[in-house]
Design an enzyme around this catalytic site. Sequence first.
Site, short mmCIF file in Angstrom:
data_model
loop_
_atom_site.label_atom_id
_atom_site.label_comp_id
_atom_site.label_asym_id
_atom_site.label_seq_id
_atom_site.Cartn_x
_atom_site.Cartn_y
_atom_site.Cartn_z
N THR A 190 -58.49 4.72 -17.00
CA THR A 190 -57.08 4.21 -17.85
C THR A 190 -56.33 4.86 -18.57
O THR A 190 -55.38 4.51 -18.93
CB THR A 190 -57.87 2.99 -18.62
OG1 THR A 190 -58.37 3.55 -19.77
CG2 THR A 190 -58.78 2.06 -17.90
N CYS A 382 -26.18 -1.62 16.85
CA CYS A 382 -25.21 -0.59 16.30
C CYS A 382 -24.99 0.63 17.12
O CYS A 382 -24.72 0.29 18.19
CB CYS A 382 -25.39 -0.25 14.85
SG CYS A 382 -23.62 0.14 14.09
N HIS A 508 -25.95 -5.51 12.60
CA HIS A 508 -27.46 -5.40 12.20
C HIS A 508 -28.22 -6.60 11.99
O HIS A 508 -28.07 -7.21 10.81
CB HIS A 508 -27.50 -4.50 10.92
CG HIS A 508 -27.05 -3.29 11.11
ND1 HIS A 508 -27.91 -2.02 11.28
CD2 HIS A 508 -25.82 -2.56 11.04
CE1 HIS A 508 -26.88 -0.92 11.49
NE2 HIS A 508 -25.80 -1.41 11.22
N GLU A 510 -31.00 -7.08 11.72
CA GLU A 510 -32.19 -6.93 11.04
C GLU A 510 -32.07 -7.10 9.47
O GLU A 510 -32.81 -7.48 8.70
CB GLU A 510 -32.89 -5.29 11.09
CG GLU A 510 -32.00 -4.62 10.54
CD GLU A 510 -30.99 -4.01 11.60
OE1 GLU A 510 -30.45 -4.58 12.49
OE2 GLU A 510 -30.59 -2.73 11.32
N1 GLN Z 1 -22.43 5.77 13.87
C1 GLN Z 1 -21.96 4.44 14.55
C2 GLN Z 1 -20.65 4.18 14.00
O1 GLN Z 1 -20.28 4.48 12.73
C3 GLN Z 1 -23.01 3.53 14.37
C4 GLN Z 1 -23.34 3.15 13.06
C5 GLN Z 1 -24.79 2.62 12.90
O2 GLN Z 1 -25.68 2.52 13.68
N2 GLN Z 1 -24.90 1.92 11.92
O3 GLN Z 1 -19.99 3.35 14.24
#
Ligand code: GLN
Length: 544
Positions: A190, A382, A508, A510
């Site tokens: 601890t 992307c 994106h 995600e």
């Molecule tokens: N490099 C690429 C662009 O700027 C893709 C960017 C990314 O994948 N976030 O358009």
Amino acid sequence: MTTKYIFVTGGVTSSLGKGIIAASLAKLLQAQGYRTTIQKLDPYINVDPGTLNPYEHGECYVTNDGAETDLDLGHYERFLNVPTSQANNVTTGRIYQSVIEKERKGEFLGKTVQVIPHITDEIKERVQILGNSGDYDIVITEIGGTVGDIESLPYVEAVRQMKWDLGEHNAIVVHLTLIPYLSAAGELKTKPTQHSVKTLMESGVQADVLVCRTEHELNDSIRTKIARFCNVTEEAVIQSIDASTIYDVPNLMLNEGLDQVVLNKLGLKSSTPDLKSWNKFLDRFNNPKTEIHIGLVGKYVELQDSYKSILESFIHAGAENEVKVIVEPIHSEYLKQNNTMLKLSHLDGVVVAPGFGERGIEGKIDAIRYVRENGVPFLGICLGMQMAVIEFARNILGITNANSTEMDEETANPVISLMEDQKHIINKGGTMRLGAWECELKENSLVHSIYGKKNIKERHRHRFEFNNKYKSQIEMAGMLTSGLNPKTGLVEIIEIPEHPWFVGVQYHPEYKSTVANPHPLFVDFVKAALNYNKNKNSVTVAQK
Ligand code: GLN
């Protein structure tokens, strides 16, 4: 009710999981009806993490309003299913930038500008922006770094002042520490926790609750000892034992009574949190009916944190489909046309990851050729989408030198090119096309059927785009531009209708997947991979 503030600090070592504890506590408070948000204060001098390499800082997470933020904000959104904003992540760089701008405007009326009170006032103001919005009952502020660090001092001082200003029951400190296990002695120790609480006290801050990270159960005598030496009540010593998934942590904290202690100290009522849908998700996640393998092709694959949101999106989408998704990192630099079969043929789906710069690009293109020609489900995100366009132009249209101007500024065939409004930008920080933008989906496209609607909004982070000069040529050859920005015509989504599941998105997805709302693209991609896996196996059985 007046907004209550909870500060989460950390001691002994970094990487104790303050973000997950903050998110889990927030989940338990939200599940009792309290409108809760979480904010992260980062003590580094970058104005935001957007300019940081993923090797340094993991993924850069992007909010709806276009803030480039720490990846912990991703956890906050995934746990709470409430969007965060610019105000939820503040760095020392941003604090100083704002104070210096005010100084230049003459706002300090001839005063000497100092860390105390000017920097600490700015920190306090940033913490209270969320509280004063009227949108939240409770604001949890996670302070990055470790107490005792030189760069954390102004933050700890701001916490001390806020506890004093707001008074008892309105602001508390939850301090995260480590209880190491010394195997030679066979004992949990601890002392590091005692020292870390003492370090906090040297700055005038008494921890109200201690969350103790440990690999072994804390027995009663250890809890008593910690409580006695650290000036906290025994029920305020909370064990945080290693969990097999971060999504178990809210229940672990519930069992330890963290929510009750916290609400009690804030003078708020506690009740049984409603975790029905959370536990339903856990139940599906823990009892998959089968498993599939997805390849994640990228150049930062050796680091778990670089593609954090993609990995978490697969957890949500896997649970939704009741399947265990095993994501296999595939280093794009080692992919060549002659080894794609060897490296990819066992997979049920392939994601080509976002990214910047030239390294590993040709490997990504080779991977896409393989999945396109072999009917393997493909999701390009992307940069992954941009590479899918280049691959198609090279191998279907025969434009063998097709490229992106990001990789070759002088390319004769820039099928991906710098966006017009990016051409005059010199500064790197915060200047990409960021945040949520509208996109209109074409009827009869795969994405339209997946989203089940025509207008969507997704988050972006890029400078380059599909070059519309090649659009009709590319479409004639069988690639559909199925999602467009309604105002500019920028191509946001491409797909190949002849392929079982081939989708590339400029945005994106995600960043928007949460436990309560798994992202439809990931859910459908996993479903397609599952079908691919079933068909593959039935073909093998038929061949036997
Ligand atoms: N490099 C690429 C662009 O700027 C893709 C960017 C990314 O994948 N976030 O358009």
